[in-house]
Design a protein around this motif. Structure first.
Motif, PDB file in Angstrom:
ATOM      1  N   TYR A 174     -19.764  11.654 -41.273  1.00 16.57           N
ATOM      2  CA  TYR A 174     -20.936  11.016 -40.671  1.00 16.57           C
ATOM      3  C   TYR A 174     -21.251   9.779 -41.493  1.00 16.57           C
ATOM      4  O   TYR A 174     -21.326   9.855 -42.725  1.00 16.57           O
ATOM      5  CB  TYR A 174     -22.140  11.961 -40.662  1.00 16.57           C
ATOM      6  CG  TYR A 174     -23.400  11.317 -40.144  1.00 16.57           C
ATOM      7  CD1 TYR A 174     -23.573  11.069 -38.782  1.00 16.57           C
ATOM      8  CD2 TYR A 174     -24.423  10.931 -41.006  1.00 16.57           C
ATOM      9  CE1 TYR A 174     -24.724  10.467 -38.301  1.00 16.57           C
ATOM     10  CE2 TYR A 174     -25.585  10.330 -40.534  1.00 16.57           C
ATOM     11  CZ  TYR A 174     -25.731  10.098 -39.176  1.00 16.57           C
ATOM     12  OH  TYR A 174     -26.868   9.491 -38.692  1.00 16.57           O
TER      13      TYR A 174
ATOM     14  N   TYR B 131     -20.920  10.200 -35.944  1.00 20.70           N
ATOM     15  CA  TYR B 131     -20.346  11.458 -36.438  1.00 20.70           C
ATOM     16  C   TYR B 131     -18.998  11.640 -35.761  1.00 20.70           C
ATOM     17  O   TYR B 131     -18.917  11.701 -34.534  1.00 20.70           O
ATOM     18  CB  TYR B 131     -21.299  12.616 -36.108  1.00 20.70           C
ATOM     19  CG  TYR B 131     -20.722  13.989 -36.365  1.00 20.70           C
ATOM     20  CD1 TYR B 131     -20.481  14.433 -37.664  1.00 20.70           C
ATOM     21  CD2 TYR B 131     -20.428  14.856 -35.307  1.00 20.70           C
ATOM     22  CE1 TYR B 131     -19.958  15.698 -37.902  1.00 20.70           C
ATOM     23  CE2 TYR B 131     -19.909  16.124 -35.536  1.00 20.70           C
ATOM     24  CZ  TYR B 131     -19.679  16.534 -36.840  1.00 20.70           C
ATOM     25  OH  TYR B 131     -19.159  17.788 -37.075  1.00 20.70           O
TER      26      TYR B 131
ATOM     27  N   VAL C 100     -15.353  13.784 -35.547  1.00 18.66           N
ATOM     28  CA  VAL C 100     -14.505  14.933 -35.893  1.00 18.66           C
ATOM     29  C   VAL C 100     -13.071  14.520 -35.584  1.00 18.66           C
ATOM     30  O   VAL C 100     -12.765  14.092 -34.464  1.00 18.66           O
ATOM     31  CB  VAL C 100     -14.871  16.190 -35.068  1.00 18.66           C
ATOM     32  CG1 VAL C 100     -13.951  17.346 -35.438  1.00 18.66           C
ATOM     33  CG2 VAL C 100     -16.322  16.582 -35.302  1.00 18.66           C
ATOM     34  N   SER C 101     -12.205  14.633 -36.584  1.00 21.27           N
ATOM     35  CA  SER C 101     -10.803  14.248 -36.402  1.00 21.27           C
ATOM     36  C   SER C 101      -9.919  15.485 -36.481  1.00 21.27           C
ATOM     37  O   SER C 101     -10.129  16.356 -37.328  1.00 21.27           O
ATOM     38  CB  SER C 101     -10.402  13.255 -37.489  1.00 21.27           C
ATOM     39  OG  SER C 101      -9.000  13.110 -37.519  1.00 21.27           O
ATOM     40  N   ASP C 102      -8.934  15.566 -35.586  1.00 15.89           N
ATOM     41  CA  ASP C 102      -7.967  16.674 -35.658  1.00 15.89           C
ATOM     42  C   ASP C 102      -6.602  16.165 -36.109  1.00 15.89           C
ATOM     43  O   ASP C 102      -5.584  16.814 -35.896  1.00 15.89           O
ATOM     44  CB  ASP C 102      -7.871  17.381 -34.299  1.00 15.89           C
ATOM     45  CG  ASP C 102      -7.449  16.443 -33.181  1.00 15.89           C
ATOM     46  OD1 ASP C 102      -7.335  15.219 -33.440  1.00 15.89           O
ATOM     47  OD2 ASP C 102      -7.246  16.921 -32.038  1.00 15.89           O
TER      48      ASP C 102
ATOM     49  N   TYR D 236     -11.376  13.434 -32.115  1.00 13.30           N
ATOM     50  CA  TYR D 236     -11.454  14.661 -31.311  1.00 13.30           C
ATOM     51  C   TYR D 236     -12.849  14.731 -30.692  1.00 13.30           C
ATOM     52  O   TYR D 236     -13.021  15.147 -29.557  1.00 13.30           O
ATOM     53  CB  TYR D 236     -11.191  15.881 -32.201  1.00 13.30           C
ATOM     54  CG  TYR D 236     -11.443  17.199 -31.497  1.00 13.30           C
ATOM     55  CD1 TYR D 236     -10.566  17.668 -30.513  1.00 13.30           C
ATOM     56  CD2 TYR D 236     -12.578  17.959 -31.787  1.00 13.30           C
ATOM     57  CE1 TYR D 236     -10.805  18.855 -29.849  1.00 13.30           C
ATOM     58  CE2 TYR D 236     -12.822  19.152 -31.130  1.00 13.30           C
ATOM     59  CZ  TYR D 236     -11.937  19.589 -30.158  1.00 13.30           C
ATOM     60  OH  TYR D 236     -12.183  20.753 -29.491  1.00 13.30           O
ATOM     61  N   ARG D 237     -13.852  14.316 -31.470  1.00 15.34           N
ATOM     62  CA  ARG D 237     -15.220  14.294 -30.971  1.00 15.34           C
ATOM     63  C   ARG D 237     -15.969  13.168 -31.650  1.00 15.34           C
ATOM     64  O   ARG D 237     -15.836  12.957 -32.855  1.00 15.34           O
ATOM     65  CB  ARG D 237     -15.913  15.638 -31.289  1.00 15.34           C
ATOM     66  CG  ARG D 237     -17.334  15.753 -30.766  1.00 15.34           C
ATOM     67  CD  ARG D 237     -17.365  16.018 -29.267  1.00 15.34           C
ATOM     68  NE  ARG D 237     -18.743  16.134 -28.795  1.00 15.34           N
ATOM     69  CZ  ARG D 237     -19.467  15.120 -28.339  1.00 15.34           C
ATOM     70  NH1 ARG D 237     -18.962  13.915 -28.319  1.00 15.34           N
ATOM     71  NH2 ARG D 237     -20.690  15.322 -27.890  1.00 15.34           N
TER      72      ARG D 237
ATOM     73  N   GLU E 213     -14.229  15.934 -40.789  1.00 12.34           N
ATOM     74  CA  GLU E 213     -15.388  15.396 -40.073  1.00 12.34           C
ATOM     75  C   GLU E 213     -16.208  14.531 -41.014  1.00 12.34           C
ATOM     76  O   GLU E 213     -16.326  14.828 -42.205  1.00 12.34           O
ATOM     77  CB  GLU E 213     -16.243  16.524 -39.484  1.00 12.34           C
ATOM     78  CG  GLU E 213     -16.669  17.601 -40.455  1.00 12.34           C
ATOM     79  CD  GLU E 213     -17.387  18.741 -39.743  1.00 12.34           C
ATOM     80  OE1 GLU E 213     -18.615  18.658 -39.596  1.00 12.34           O
ATOM     81  OE2 GLU E 213     -16.714  19.707 -39.351  1.00 12.34           O
TER      82      GLU E 213
END
Length: 417
Positions: free
Chosen positions: A351, A364, A366-368, A374-375, A349
Motif C-alpha cells: 500500500y 493497494y 496485490v501481486s501474484d 492480481y488486485r 501486497e
C-alpha cells in the motif's frame, strides 16, 4: 386539506453546482434540509478492474483520469506502490522533480477549487483570476509530458524525461502585436525552472488578491462561517483526510507524518483550522497555496545546483533510449518485451499513499507474480468526504448544500472510479 410536512427534491446530476455527476436526493422541510441521500456511481469507469487486465506500466494513464484535477499526485501513489513491489528507488533528481510537480498539482487543484467554490457561492471574479494562473501551470505539464492534463509523466524508476531547457513560446499572430507578444513571452526566455520561479514570484501576489476579494468579504463570510461544522473527533471517525481534516484542527499531513520522496528535507508549515467550518477549510487551502510555493522554490534551488539521471538504467523495468534501441539488438528486445509483456513483480501486497490535494490518495496492490496486478484497490479521499454529506448538510438551508459541496472539493472520477 392534508398538511405536507416534508417533500423530496432531486439535486443534480445536471445541476451546475453538483460538481460532476452527483445526484443528491434531499428531503426538505420548507427550505431546511432534513436528510440528504447521495447517489454515486454515475461516473463508474471500472478503473480498478481495467488495471487488473493490463501490464503495470499501461495503467499509469488511468490514474490521471481519476481525480482529473490532481493528475500527477494520483500517478505518484500508483507508481510508488509498483516501486515498493519491485524494490527499486528512483534517482535523487527524479525525486525532487516529483515533489515539485506534486506541489504544482496542488496549486492547480486549489485554483480550480477556489474558482468553482467562489462561482457556486456567487463570487464570479475569482474564477477568472484562478484560471489565468492555471493556464501558466498547464504549460509546465505540457512542456514535460506533451499533454496539458493527463500527463503520464511519473514512471516506475523515475520520471519520463528531464525538465526542458527551454519553455515553448507564443508565436506571432494577427491577433497580437509585437509589444503584446514580448510581454507574453517575457518569462519564457530561459529554462523551465526560470519560468516556474517567475510564476512563484508573481503568484504570491495573486493569492493576496484572491484573499482581498474573499477573506473579509461580508457575503462570503455569511455563506461560509459556521456552515457544516465538523468536530476534530468526528472528522477522524468519518475518515476525513487532507484540508477537510486539517480544517477541523488536526495537524495530519502525510508529507510530514509519513514522508515519501524528499519531503523530509523540505521546510514548510501545516496550516490547521479552529472551528471546522467551511470558512476554516477555505483558509487552510489558501495557506496551503503559499506553502506549496515555498516547497517549489526549495526544489528549484536544488535542481539548479544538482544534475544527474532522472530514470534508472535497469532495462528490465525502464525502456532503453530510441538511439540504443535502433543500434543494439539487446536493447530492441528489451524494448519489445517491456511494451508488450511488461515486467513481473514479486508476489506480495503493498500500500502506498500520497498527500494529494484533496487528502490521502492511496493504491493497494496485490501481486501474484504476474505482469499485472492480481488486485488493485484505490483509496480516494473524496469517497469518505461524500459519505459525510448527510451529516454536514442536515439542518442547513438548501443554498448551503452548494457551499458544502464546494468546501469538500469533490471530483467524481475518484469517488465513482
Amino acid at each position: 386539506m392534508p398538511e405536507i410536512s416534508s417533500y423530496t427534491v432531486n439535486f443534480g446530476p445536471q445541476h451546475p453546482a453538483a460538481h460532476g455527476v452527483l445526484r443528491l436526493v434531499l428531503e426538505m422541510d420548507g427550505e431546511v434540509v432534513r436528510h440528504a441521500d447521495p447517489h454515486i456511481g454515475l461516473l463508474h469507469r471500472a478503473t480498478e478492474k481495467l488495471a487488473e487486465t493490463k501490464p503495470f506500466n499501461q495503467s499509469i494513464g488511468y490514474m490521471d483520469r481519476l481525480d482529473y484535477v490532481s493528475m500527477m499526485c494520483n500517478e505518484h501513489a500508483y507508481v510508488l506502490a509498483i516501486e515498493k513491489l519491485l524494490g527499486i528507488k528512483p534517482p535523487e533528481r527524479a525525486q525532487y522533480i516529483r515533489v515539485m510537480f506534486d506541489e504544482i498539482t496542488r496549486i492547480l487543484n486549489h485554483l480550480l477549487w477556489i474558482g468553482a467554490h467562489g462561482l457556486d457561492v456567487g463570487a464570479m471574479t475569482v474564477f477568472l483570476y484562478a484560471f489565468k494562473e492555471r493556464e501558466e501551470l498547464m504549460d509546465c505539464y505540457e512542456a514535460v509530458s506533451g499533454a496539458r492534463m493527463h500527463a503520464t509523466y511519473y514512471r516506475p524508476g523515475g520520471v519520463y524525461r528531464d525538465l526542458p531547457e527551454r519553455m515553448p513560446k507564443y508565436r506571432e499572430s494577427e491577433f497580437r502585436n509585437d509589444k503584446e507578444l514580448k510581454r507574453m513571452n517575457a518569462d519564457r526566455e530561459g529554462s523551465m525552472l526560470d519560468f516556474i520561479e517567475a510564476f512563484c514570484d508573481r503568484f504570491v501576489g495573486t493569492i493576496e488578491e484572491i484573499e482581498t476579494l474573499l477573506t473579509d468579504n461580508r457575503i462570503w463570510k455569511q455563506r461560509l462561517v459556521d456552515v457544516a461544522v465538523v468536530s476534530p473527533e468526528r472528522a477522524l471517525q468519518l475518515g476525513f483526510t487532507g484540508p477537510m481534516l486539517r480544517g477541523s484542527g488536526i495537524e495530519w499531513d502525510l508529507r510530514r507524518k509519513q514522508p515519501y520522496e524528499v519531503y523530509d528535507r523540505m521546510d514548510f508549515d501545516i496550516p490547521v483550522g479552529r472551528t471546522g467550518d467551511c470558512y476554516d477549510r477555505y483558509l487552510v487551502r489558501m495557506e496551503e497555496l503559499r506553502q506549496s510555493v515555498r516547497i517549489i522554490r526549495q526544489c528549484i534551488e536544488w535542481l539548479r545546483r544538482n544534475g544527474g539521471p532522472v530514470m534508472l538504467t535497469d532495462h528490465k523495468v525502464v525502456p532503453p533510449s530510441r538511439e540504443e534501441m535502433k543500434d543494439d539488438m539487446e536493447s530492441l528486445i528489451h524494448h519489445f518485451k517491456l511494451f508488450t509483456e511488461g515486467y513481473c513483480t514479486p508476489p506480495g501486497e503493498v500500500y502506498a499513499s500520497v498527500e494529494a490535494p484533496k487528502g490521502e490518495f492511496g493504491a493497494y496492490i496485490v501481486s501474484d507474480g504476474a505482469n499485472k496486478p492480481y488486485r488493485l484497490k484505490l483509496r480516494a479521499p473524496g469517497f469518505a468526504h461524500m459519505a459525510a454529506m448527510d451529516e454536514m448538510v442536515r439542518g442547513h438551508m438548501l443554498a448551503d448544500v452548494v457551499t458544502v459541496m464546494g468546501t469538500m472539493d469533490i471530483v467524481f472520477g475518484e469517488v465513482d472510479r
